[in-house]
Design an enzyme around this catalytic site. Structure first.
Site, mmCIF file in Angstrom:
data_model
loop_
_atom_site.group_PDB
_atom_site.id
_atom_site.type_symbol
_atom_site.label_atom_id
_atom_site.label_comp_id
_atom_site.label_asym_id
_atom_site.label_seq_id
_atom_site.Cartn_x
_atom_site.Cartn_y
_atom_site.Cartn_z
ATOM 1 N N LYS A 195 0.837 -1.175 -0.035
ATOM 2 C CA LYS A 195 0.030 -0.127 -0.008
ATOM 3 C C LYS A 195 0.832 1.345 -0.099
ATOM 4 O O LYS A 195 0.489 2.167 -0.619
ATOM 5 C CB LYS A 195 -0.809 -0.042 1.227
ATOM 6 C CG LYS A 195 -0.305 0.085 2.438
ATOM 7 C CD LYS A 195 -1.190 0.175 3.769
ATOM 8 C CE LYS A 195 -0.800 0.127 5.083
ATOM 9 N NZ LYS A 195 -0.064 1.439 5.230
ATOM 10 N N THR A 196 1.910 1.214 0.672
ATOM 11 C CA THR A 196 2.694 2.642 0.884
ATOM 12 C C THR A 196 3.466 2.678 -0.742
ATOM 13 O O THR A 196 3.433 4.019 -1.265
ATOM 14 C CB THR A 196 4.074 2.272 1.782
ATOM 15 O OG1 THR A 196 3.385 1.951 2.916
ATOM 16 C CG2 THR A 196 4.716 3.608 1.882
ATOM 17 N N ASP A 200 -3.672 7.265 4.539
ATOM 18 C CA ASP A 200 -3.076 6.107 4.834
ATOM 19 C C ASP A 200 -3.593 5.243 6.437
ATOM 20 O O ASP A 200 -4.262 6.248 6.843
ATOM 21 C CB ASP A 200 -1.579 6.006 5.204
ATOM 22 C CG ASP A 200 -0.835 4.298 5.230
ATOM 23 O OD1 ASP A 200 -1.840 3.676 4.613
ATOM 24 O OD2 ASP A 200 0.223 4.530 5.465
ATOM 25 N N GLU A 201 -4.072 4.137 6.367
ATOM 26 C CA GLU A 201 -4.401 3.516 7.476
ATOM 27 C C GLU A 201 -5.734 3.862 7.720
ATOM 28 O O GLU A 201 -6.241 4.353 8.918
ATOM 29 C CB GLU A 201 -3.735 3.620 8.959
ATOM 30 C CG GLU A 201 -2.000 3.357 8.393
ATOM 31 C CD GLU A 201 -1.947 1.682 8.617
ATOM 32 O OE1 GLU A 201 -3.249 1.050 8.441
ATOM 33 O OE2 GLU A 201 -0.923 1.056 8.392
ATOM 34 N N GLN A 212 -7.379 -4.883 9.918
ATOM 35 C CA GLN A 212 -6.424 -4.565 10.771
ATOM 36 C C GLN A 212 -6.615 -3.396 11.506
ATOM 37 O O GLN A 212 -6.013 -2.672 12.038
ATOM 38 C CB GLN A 212 -5.031 -4.241 9.872
ATOM 39 C CG GLN A 212 -4.351 -5.409 9.255
ATOM 40 C CD GLN A 212 -3.136 -4.969 8.712
ATOM 41 O OE1 GLN A 212 -2.052 -4.858 9.169
ATOM 42 N NE2 GLN A 212 -3.191 -4.766 7.167
ATOM 43 N N ARG A 218 2.472 -10.757 10.534
ATOM 44 C CA ARG A 218 4.044 -9.919 10.714
ATOM 45 C C ARG A 218 4.739 -10.898 10.219
ATOM 46 O O ARG A 218 6.024 -10.562 9.972
ATOM 47 C CB ARG A 218 4.175 -9.621 12.219
ATOM 48 C CG ARG A 218 3.181 -8.723 12.821
ATOM 49 C CD ARG A 218 2.933 -7.450 11.947
ATOM 50 N NE ARG A 218 1.726 -7.621 11.247
ATOM 51 C CZ ARG A 218 1.390 -6.836 10.209
ATOM 52 N NH1 ARG A 218 2.023 -5.904 9.799
ATOM 53 N NH2 ARG A 218 0.332 -7.222 9.579
#
Length: 659
Positions: free
Chosen positions: A27-28, A211-212, A242, A592
């Site tokens: 996504k970044t 973002d997020e 998330q 993770r």
């Protein structure tokens, strides 16, 4: 090379866009590539683009990545910041419209807590204080004024919180100060009520990237709507799977509200995972499928299947820590891996104690994330506040923090009155305290104490022009009798000595940083910036952190510990039927891991002297059984693994003894 879904998200700029970005889906990269696309292909000035993140670290990393795609001039024009930093920029530009003087102060949590404590009855317990403060913060995060919070109150506790909010805000106004919640609430209030300002900001920021997005609260979502306007020129990137911050106001339903408020919303799903082995991803997908979804997505990966997910049953938390440390050391040696490729994740910070002991005994270097950073310690912040005020006499926040530290008979009522007078005179608090005309309006004893404090700051300011920063810190501690203050405040000798050692270390920092003619104020500013940098870089060490703190990170090897009912999911969530967020927390922990995942739990735990029997987390039954290897259920495989670990352990002991 972008994959087709990533390319679609980058190219679409003709209306509101929601990018549902699964864990490890890049996504970044989509956000940074889209910024470059807007500037290079759509000819939009970088000055008119804002990328909003949730942490300073994420903002810094995003800026570093996008700067490689843009010219240096365009990169410097771009706004990449947190919601709160954007709110601060707004207030610095529009402060007059909100009744703030230029140079207003931002109170941190400690400063805000001091005001709240002074406003509430002294007999109030800490948990009651926390509950009331939390209700005030929630009201602010919902964009409510004190009057609106009182009108919306549905219980005596909520009404009490609304009254506290009113008194708290009155103090902040008198001090020409705002708190962190105000950095969102006040811009939102102005944009809601002032069409001219709203139109000006919609023109100032022609495109927004958030973002997020699943972590936004109600006020942040309304701020986005005000800035984006009816054009809806934005890209919101998020993952409902998330969303793990409901306890601090995050509202994952904001993802659904976008479709309601922007009927033309386009949705792009990023489902290719570039991080995890297939088995780990399969486990995560099966687990999270048990949560309700309005936006279904299934992550997939081109990676290999990977080893089975190991599940270790341990006797208690000490035994669990020993087994994790032993297994980790064995894997590090077997895979020739560095320590920083490992992470141990847990539900609560208290779970780190046994792990620390076991890792120390195994001679495994580790770093705990989330502890109190050196520059955030109370006594260090006090001394830095003195230096800030010496360097900048208009720093009202610093004045408020240390005017009565050590105690000088300058109470909150005096400070509130001083703030009111200073505001009418358009002066800082220190300037007001230096004025005989102002002091005559205060009680004689308080006025005398304020005058003495102002004289102290004047003397220290004079010394700062000729004294090194480190010497000034030592002189400041001596003049204020700060060591005596700690002796009076802290009865525990070991705790008191730690505080004194911290002050000595601070002077040492200044001595090490002193290069050339830098003033104490310059160095204090550098240290303040370091608060938001990676000064606590763990280096080559195993990372210990909470599941909440792990979001956004990835590791080759991950250990999830304490995965038993009552811990994960937490007992409070079980009792209240709030399992969805706990499941998302487990999902975050699983995703993770890149290569190998080990899950452990304790069969027994001790609480208030009583030994309790634990059950493995119910979430483990939601993971495909074929992807799990439970220790003790495959005798042949267990024996091979046991011999490997024992041999590795003996080799390490021999190596340690040889050292």
């Amino acid at each position: 090379m972008l994959n087709p879904a990533q390319r679609a998200a980058v190219d679409y700029c003709d209306g509101p866009l929601l990018v549902l970005a699964g864990a490890g889906s890049g996504k970044t990269r989509v956000i940074t590539e889209k910024i470059a696309h807007l500037v290079g292909k759509r000819n939009l000035s970088a000055k008119k683009i804002a990328a909003i993140t949730f942490t300073n670290k994420a903002a810094r990393e995003m800026r570093e990545r996008v700067s490689k795609l843009l010219s240096s001039e365009a990169a410097s024009d771009l706004t990449v910041c947190t919601f709160h930093a954007l709110g601060l920029k707004f207030l610095q530009i529009e402060h007059e419209k909100l009744g703030l003087k230029r140079g207003f102060s931002i109170l941190d949590a400690d400063d805000g807590e001091a005001i709240v404590k002074d406003l509430l009855p002294k007999a109030l317990k800490s948990d009651q204080l926390f509950a009331l403060r939390n209700l005030v913060s929630m009201a602010k995060n919902n964009g409510l004024t004190p009057e609106q919070a009182a009108a919306a109150a549905r219980s005596p506790r909520e009404l009490e919180a609304a009254e506290l909010y009113a008194g708290y805000q009155k103090r902040l106004n008198a001090f020409n100060a705002v708190d962190f919640d105000d950095l969102i609430r006040l811009p939102l209030a102005l944009l809601d009520s002032d069409e001219v300002t709203r139109n000006a900001w919609q023109e100032r920021l022609r495109y927004l990237l958030v973002d997020e997005y699943q972590d936004t609260n109600a006020a942040q979502y309304r701020l986005l709507r005000n800035l984006a306007g009816p054009r809806g020129a934005f890209t919101a990137v998020g993952d409902d799977d998330q969303s793990i911050y409901a306890w601090r106001g995050a509202n994952p339903e904001n993802l659904d509200d976008l479709a309601r408020d922007y009927p033309s919303l386009k949705v792009v799903k990023l489902e290719q995972n570039y991080r995890c082995a297939k088995r780990i991803l399969r486990a995560a997908n099966k687990l999270i499928a048990n949560n309700p979804h309005k936006h279904l997505k299934t992550l997939w990966s081109d990676h290999v299947d990977g080893p089975p997910i190991r599940v270790m049953e341990c006797k208690d938390s000490e035994h669990e820590a020993e087994r994790v440390a032993s297994d980790l050391a064995h894997i590090a040696e077997k895979a020739k891996a560095k320590w920083d490729e490992f992470a141990i994740l847990y539900r609560g910070n208290h779970q780190s104690r046994a792990l620390e002991k076991a890792l120390r005994l195994a001679r495994v270097p580790y770093h705990i994330s989330g502890g109190t950073a050196f520059l955030d310690r109370h006594e260090v912040k006090d001394i830095l506040a003195y230096l800030r005020l010496i360097a900048n006499p208009d720093d009202d926040s610093a004045f408020l923090r240390i005017s009565n530290v050590p105690k000088r008979d300058i109470g909150s009522t005096t400070l509130e009155r001083l703030g009111e007078i200073a505001q009418t005179r358009h002066a800082s608090l220190l300037q007001a305290a230096q004025s005989d005309a102002v002091l005559k309006q205060l009680a004689a004893r308080s006025a005398s104490s304020l005058a003495s404090f102002a004289d102290l700051i004047r003397d220290l300011t004079q010394l700062s022009r000729s004294m090194s920063a480190a010497d000034l810190v030592e002189e400041l501690i001596r003049r204020t009798r700060y060591a005596e203050h700690l002796t009076a405040e802290i009865k525990d000798q070991a705790a008191r000595q730690r505080r004194l050692d911290n002050l000595a270390e601070l002077a040492g920092w200044f001595r090490a940083m002193q290069k050339g003619p830098s003033t104490a104020g310059d160095l204090a500013a550098q240290l303040a910036l370091m608060t938001h940098s990676d000064r606590d870089d763990p280096g080559n060490a195993v990372r210990l952190m909470t599941l909440h703190g792990s979001k956004g990170l990835e590791f080759r090897f991950v250990y999830l510990v304490g995965v038993e009912d009552g811990q994960l999911p937490h007992e409070g969530s079980i009792e209240e039927g709030r399992l969805d967020e706990e499941r998302r927390l487990m999902y975050v922990g699983i995703t993770r891991a890149k290569e190998r995942l080990c899950i452990s739990y304790s069969a027994r735990s001790r609480r208030f002297g009583e030994v309790l029997k634990n059950e493995p987390s119910r979430f483990l039954t939601e993971i495909p059984a074929d992807d799990l290897h439970w220790d003790g259920r495959d005798a042949e495989q267990d024996e091979v693994a046991k011999k490997e670990v024992a041999a590795s352990h003996l080799a390490r002991l021999a190596s340690l003894l040889a050292d």
